[in-house]
Design an enzyme around this catalytic site. Structure first.
Site, mmCIF file in Angstrom:
data_model
loop_
_atom_site.group_PDB
_atom_site.id
_atom_site.type_symbol
_atom_site.label_atom_id
_atom_site.label_comp_id
_atom_site.label_asym_id
_atom_site.label_seq_id
_atom_site.Cartn_x
_atom_site.Cartn_y
_atom_site.Cartn_z
ATOM 1 N N HIS A 9 62.735 47.459 5.085
ATOM 2 C CA HIS A 9 62.391 46.690 6.282
ATOM 3 C C HIS A 9 63.441 45.619 6.590
ATOM 4 O O HIS A 9 64.157 45.146 5.703
ATOM 5 C CB HIS A 9 61.028 46.021 6.108
ATOM 6 C CG HIS A 9 60.989 45.038 4.966
ATOM 7 N ND1 HIS A 9 61.491 43.754 5.057
ATOM 8 C CD2 HIS A 9 60.520 45.167 3.706
ATOM 9 C CE1 HIS A 9 61.321 43.130 3.919
ATOM 10 N NE2 HIS A 9 60.745 43.966 3.068
ATOM 11 N N GLU A 116 55.095 47.039 -1.188
ATOM 12 C CA GLU A 116 56.035 46.392 -2.093
ATOM 13 C C GLU A 116 55.392 46.194 -3.463
ATOM 14 O O GLU A 116 54.161 46.217 -3.613
ATOM 15 C CB GLU A 116 56.470 45.045 -1.494
ATOM 16 C CG GLU A 116 57.379 44.180 -2.360
ATOM 17 C CD GLU A 116 58.702 44.841 -2.717
ATOM 18 O OE1 GLU A 116 58.675 45.849 -3.478
ATOM 19 O OE2 GLU A 116 59.752 44.356 -2.273
#
Length: 233
Positions: A9, A116
């Site tokens: 990202h 994550e």
């Protein structure tokens, strides 16, 4: 040959503030949104066309995917990106009873499996200040070791145990069909995937760095055996 495009990202607000983020749902910064657009521009210039996209459930990954696929329509062949939620994901409400039209729409599958690494007690802490408190070597081990867990958090090994089954059961299915697949996710969930793709060992992990917003393209066969790797700087 299929193509698998991995994108960490774009920069988040806590990346910019040098904080441990983990599962805290922090949006992209202005720079992060620009990084997503630049990544999409590079992919479009190289002639890539996305067939299907996977993201985590965290907003910074979903933002990266949707910015890329809406700002550069040719990247998805003019199709409309549509999020397809699974019943086993926490944000599934049961209302999206819509099969879709594959000729007109590009599915985006968000999954917690791609989130994550969970940084536990470190989440929200400044990385430099944490290094001053615990020592830079300890913090580096928490961040880059394969086996070591930060206090109350996940190791990369733990992260890989949820990423790889999802990769094998969901993403690999589309690769086997010859699709061009994009995955917008996170540094550690992508590290787990790269270990699988490149047959890396735990001792290789500390040197595996991924910049925000830089597309990493693998040309792979039906079993995701890599024949070529391209980094679009």
């Amino acid at each position: 040959m299929s193509k698998l495009i991995l994108i960490r990202h774009g920069q988040s607000l806590w990346n910019a503030a040098n904080k441990f983020t983990g599962w805290v749902d922090i949006p992209l910064s202005r720079r992060g949104r620009a990084e997503a657009m630049i990544a999409a521009s590079k992919l479009q210039e190289q002639g890539y066309r996305i067939d299907v996209c996977f993201t985590s459930l965290l907003i910074r990954a979903m933002e990266t995917a949707i910015i890329a696929l809406t700002e550069y329509e040719q990247l998805c062949g003019g199709k409309t990106p549509i999020f397809k939620h699974d019943a086993d994901d926490l944000d599934w409400h049961g209302w999206d009873k819509y099969d879709g039209d594959p000729k007109e729409e590009l599915p985006i599958f968000p999954s917690q499996a791609l989130d994550e690494r969970y940084y536990g007690d470190l989440q929200g802490l400044n990385k430099a200040q944490t290094a001053q408190k615990y020592g830079s070597e300890q913090v580096h081990e928490w961040r880059r070791s394969y086996f070591t867990r930060p206090p109350g958090g996940e190791s990369l090994e733990d992260t890989q145990k949820r990423v790889i089954p999802y990769f094998e059961n969901r993403i690999l299915t589309h690769i086997a069909h010859g699709d061009t697949v994009m995955v917008a996710a996170h540094g550690n969930s992508l590290r787990a995937m790269i270990m699988r793709l490149e047959n890396l060992q735990p001792e290789d992990v500390p040197n595996l760095e991924l910049a925000t917003g830089i597309p990493l393209i693998y040309e792979v066969d039906q079993q995701a055996k890599v024949s070529n790797k391209i980094v679009l700087h």
